[in-house]
Design a protein around this motif. Structure first.
Motif, PDB file in Angstrom:
ATOM      1  N   UNK A 136       0.836  -1.195   0.000  1.00 55.14           N
ATOM      2  CA  UNK A 136       0.000   0.000   0.000  1.00 55.14           C
ATOM      3  C   UNK A 136       0.873   1.247   0.000  1.00 55.14           C
ATOM      4  N   UNK A 137       0.480   2.229  -0.779  1.00 51.30           N
ATOM      5  CA  UNK A 137       1.253   3.466  -0.868  1.00 51.30           C
ATOM      6  C   UNK A 137       0.901   4.407   0.280  1.00 51.30           C
ATOM      7  N   UNK A 138       1.769   5.379   0.506  1.00 52.86           N
ATOM      8  CA  UNK A 138       1.511   6.373   1.538  1.00 52.86           C
ATOM      9  C   UNK A 138       0.313   7.246   1.230  1.00 52.86           C
ATOM     10  N   UNK A 139      -0.007   7.417  -0.042  1.00 52.87           N
ATOM     11  CA  UNK A 139      -1.125   8.265  -0.447  1.00 52.87           C
ATOM     12  C   UNK A 139      -2.404   7.510  -0.750  1.00 52.87           C
ATOM     13  N   UNK A 140      -2.472   6.255  -0.301  1.00 57.61           N
ATOM     14  CA  UNK A 140      -3.636   5.427  -0.626  1.00 57.61           C
ATOM     15  C   UNK A 140      -4.940   6.037  -0.111  1.00 57.61           C
ATOM     16  N   UNK A 141      -4.863   6.721   1.014  1.00 56.76           N
ATOM     17  CA  UNK A 141      -6.069   7.340   1.564  1.00 56.76           C
ATOM     18  C   UNK A 141      -6.717   8.302   0.596  1.00 56.76           C
ATOM     19  N   UNK A 142      -5.895   9.014  -0.156  1.00 60.53           N
ATOM     20  CA  UNK A 142      -6.436   9.933  -1.159  1.00 60.53           C
ATOM     21  C   UNK A 142      -7.172   9.170  -2.257  1.00 60.53           C
ATOM     22  N   UNK A 143      -6.583   8.061  -2.701  1.00 64.12           N
ATOM     23  CA  UNK A 143      -7.239   7.259  -3.740  1.00 64.12           C
ATOM     24  C   UNK A 143      -8.551   6.662  -3.253  1.00 64.12           C
ATOM     25  N   UNK A 144      -8.684   6.440  -1.939  1.00 64.59           N
ATOM     26  CA  UNK A 144      -9.930   5.910  -1.392  1.00 64.59           C
ATOM     27  C   UNK A 144     -11.081   6.910  -1.531  1.00 64.59           C
ATOM     28  N   UNK A 145     -10.753   8.195  -1.766  1.00 63.36           N
ATOM     29  CA  UNK A 145     -11.807   9.185  -2.008  1.00 63.36           C
ATOM     30  C   UNK A 145     -12.527   8.931  -3.330  1.00 63.36           C
ATOM     31  N   UNK A 146     -12.008   8.015  -4.126  1.00 65.21           N
ATOM     32  CA  UNK A 146     -12.680   7.593  -5.361  1.00 65.21           C
ATOM     33  C   UNK A 146     -13.915   6.753  -5.061  1.00 65.21           C
ATOM     34  N   UNK A 147     -14.064   6.344  -3.803  1.00 61.31           N
ATOM     35  CA  UNK A 147     -15.153   5.462  -3.426  1.00 61.31           C
ATOM     36  C   UNK A 147     -14.719   4.023  -3.231  1.00 61.31           C
ATOM     37  N   UNK A 148     -13.494   3.711  -3.613  1.00 61.16           N
ATOM     38  CA  UNK A 148     -12.958   2.352  -3.469  1.00 61.16           C
ATOM     39  C   UNK A 148     -12.192   2.262  -2.154  1.00 61.16           C
ATOM     40  N   UNK A 149     -12.653   1.432  -1.254  1.00 55.24           N
ATOM     41  CA  UNK A 149     -11.975   1.216   0.023  1.00 55.24           C
ATOM     42  C   UNK A 149     -10.911   0.136  -0.199  1.00 55.24           C
ATOM     43  N   UNK A 150      -9.737   0.558  -0.631  1.00 58.97           N
ATOM     44  CA  UNK A 150      -8.691  -0.386  -1.036  1.00 58.97           C
ATOM     45  C   UNK A 150      -8.337  -1.401   0.062  1.00 58.97           C
ATOM     46  N   UNK A 151      -8.059  -0.966   1.300  1.00 55.07           N
ATOM     47  CA  UNK A 151      -7.693  -1.957   2.318  1.00 55.07           C
ATOM     48  C   UNK A 151      -8.788  -2.987   2.570  1.00 55.07           C
ATOM     49  N   UNK A 152     -10.042  -2.534   2.648  1.00 56.69           N
ATOM     50  CA  UNK A 152     -11.137  -3.464   2.914  1.00 56.69           C
ATOM     51  C   UNK A 152     -11.338  -4.421   1.742  1.00 56.69           C
ATOM     52  N   UNK A 153     -11.273  -3.898   0.517  1.00 56.33           N
ATOM     53  CA  UNK A 153     -11.418  -4.756  -0.663  1.00 56.33           C
ATOM     54  C   UNK A 153     -10.298  -5.789  -0.729  1.00 56.33           C
ATOM     55  N   UNK A 154      -9.082  -5.376  -0.402  1.00 56.76           N
ATOM     56  CA  UNK A 154      -7.955  -6.305  -0.390  1.00 56.76           C
ATOM     57  C   UNK A 154      -8.166  -7.401   0.648  1.00 56.76           C
ATOM     58  N   UNK A 155      -8.692  -7.008   1.808  1.00 55.89           N
ATOM     59  CA  UNK A 155      -8.979  -7.983   2.859  1.00 55.89           C
ATOM     60  C   UNK A 155     -10.021  -8.995   2.382  1.00 55.89           C
ATOM     61  N   UNK A 156     -11.073  -8.522   1.730  1.00 55.79           N
ATOM     62  CA  UNK A 156     -12.088  -9.431   1.200  1.00 55.79           C
ATOM     63  C   UNK A 156     -11.497 -10.391   0.169  1.00 55.79           C
ATOM     64  N   UNK A 157     -10.637  -9.878  -0.681  1.00 51.59           N
ATOM     65  CA  UNK A 157     -10.006 -10.732  -1.687  1.00 51.59           C
ATOM     66  C   UNK A 157      -9.136 -11.798  -1.032  1.00 51.59           C
ATOM     67  N   UNK A 158      -8.415 -11.412   0.009  1.00 50.21           N
ATOM     68  CA  UNK A 158      -7.549 -12.362   0.710  1.00 50.21           C
ATOM     69  C   UNK A 158      -8.366 -13.455   1.399  1.00 50.21           C
ATOM     70  N   UNK A 159      -9.469 -13.074   2.036  1.00 51.17           N
ATOM     71  CA  UNK A 159     -10.244 -14.025   2.831  1.00 51.17           C
ATOM     72  C   UNK A 159     -11.292 -14.779   2.019  1.00 51.17           C
ATOM     73  N   UNK A 160     -11.870 -14.115   1.003  1.00 53.94           N
ATOM     74  CA  UNK A 160     -13.000 -14.708   0.287  1.00 53.94           C
ATOM     75  C   UNK A 160     -12.772 -14.875  -1.213  1.00 53.94           C
ATOM     76  N   UNK A 161     -11.728 -14.245  -1.735  1.00 55.26           N
ATOM     77  CA  UNK A 161     -11.453 -14.375  -3.167  1.00 55.26           C
ATOM     78  C   UNK A 161     -12.353 -13.537  -4.048  1.00 55.26           C
ATOM     79  N   UNK A 162     -13.105 -12.605  -3.458  1.00 52.41           N
ATOM     80  CA  UNK A 162     -13.972 -11.728  -4.244  1.00 52.41           C
ATOM     81  C   UNK A 162     -14.241 -10.462  -3.446  1.00 52.41           C
ATOM     82  N   UNK A 163     -14.647  -9.405  -4.140  1.00 54.50           N
ATOM     83  CA  UNK A 163     -14.975  -8.144  -3.480  1.00 54.50           C
ATOM     84  C   UNK A 163     -15.886  -7.334  -4.382  1.00 54.50           C
ATOM     85  N   UNK A 164     -16.484  -6.308  -3.811  1.00 56.44           N
ATOM     86  CA  UNK A 164     -17.327  -5.378  -4.559  1.00 56.44           C
ATOM     87  C   UNK A 164     -16.984  -3.957  -4.131  1.00 56.44           C
TER      88      UNK A 164
END
Length: 276
Positions: free
Chosen positions: A223-251
């Motif tokens: 994860x980059x230092x500026x990831x929080x700014x990219x999350x303002x796009x509406x994509x919660x990158x850390x949470x989506x990554x967690x879902x992919x790791x645990x469940x293999x899918x995300x929305x």
């Protein structure tokens, strides 16, 4: 390396950690990832041990990108010591107004320097001081001597799974302003990098434009230092990554490009979509 791994494993056990999002020492953590799995801890790493080792060596990764024709590469030379520095500095200076250097293997940009007396260019170092550094500090440690790119810089935060890019947010950097830009050229580059190196979860690509062409700076398999700014796009990158790791899918919702953020020099206050 081993001492840090032991510390992390002990911490995970004592604090009953289920998922570990590492940011530092990725090579060491990747090497010993099975030891984390053995204590029931899932480790979020963006790539295989082989690819993380490749990415860590900036010279080897540049050549891999060149071989696969993924993205243009700046002019560079891998050197060590004062003699090699002087030989290649003056040769490269014939075709470049300004040069810079960074260690072949390093984390972050703390050791990056621009060889220039102009203090407006940061972080700068004079040629004489650069020579002293080569003679004393980089006598045996390899560095990349490169052309200095002063065009527009983008940091591209990527969400992916098993070599397929799910979303990429190019962050355009203009001073302290960040613009989330729907740049099809950079998104396509992100797709190719993801596919060729089989990235998953969250990682970051840094590029700078030269004469209208994006040139690779580096890829960070974290994860980059500026990831929080990219999350303002509406994509919660850390949470989506967690879902992919645990469940293999995300929305995630439809991506909001065009968001502009102004931060101050200390990066502790910001305005979203400022009027000026």
């Amino acid at each position: 390396g081993r001492e840090y791994i032991d510390y992390c494993i002990k911490f995970c056990i004592e604090h009953k950690i289920d998922v570990f999002f590492p940011k530092y020492r990725l090579k060491d953590i990747s090497k010993y990832r099975k030891e984390f799995e053995e204590i029931g801890v899932k480790v979020l790493l963006a790539a295989s041990d082989e690819i993380i080792n490749l990415v860590e060596n900036k010279g080897s990764f540049y050549e891999a990108c060149r071989e696969h024709k993924i993205i243009d590469i700046p002019e560079y030379k891998i050197i060590k010591g004062l003699d090699e520095f002087e030989t290649h500095y003056y040769k490269m200076k014939e075709n470049n107004n300004c040069l810079c250097f960074k260690p072949v293997i390093s984390e972050g940009g703390l050791d990056f320097r621009v060889i220039n007396d102009n203090e407006l260019i940061h972080p700068n170092i004079s040629l004489s001081k650069a020579k002293l550094l080569m003679e004393n500090h980089y006598k045996k440690r390899e560095i990349m001597l490169m052309e200095y790119l002063d065009g527009i810089e983008y940091s591209i935060d990527c969400l992916a799974y098993k070599g397929e890019l799910l979303v990429a947010i190019p962050r355009k950097k203009i001073g302290w302003k960040r613009i989330l830009e729907n740049n099809s050229t950079l998104i396509e580059i992100a797709k190719r990098i993801t596919r060729v190196f089989d990235f998953s979860y969250v990682f970051n690509i840094q590029v700078i434009y030269k004469n209208g062409v994006p040139m690779l700076l580096e890829v960070n398999p974290r994860m980059s230092g500026g990831l929080g700014t990219s999350c303002l796009s509406g994509v919660n990158f850390p949470y989506c990554a967690l879902e992919l790791l645990l469940e293999g899918k995300t929305n995630f919702p439809e991506v909001k490009y065009g968001v502009t953020v102004d931060t101050n020099e200390n990066n502790n206050t910001f305005d979203i979509n400022p009027t000026q």
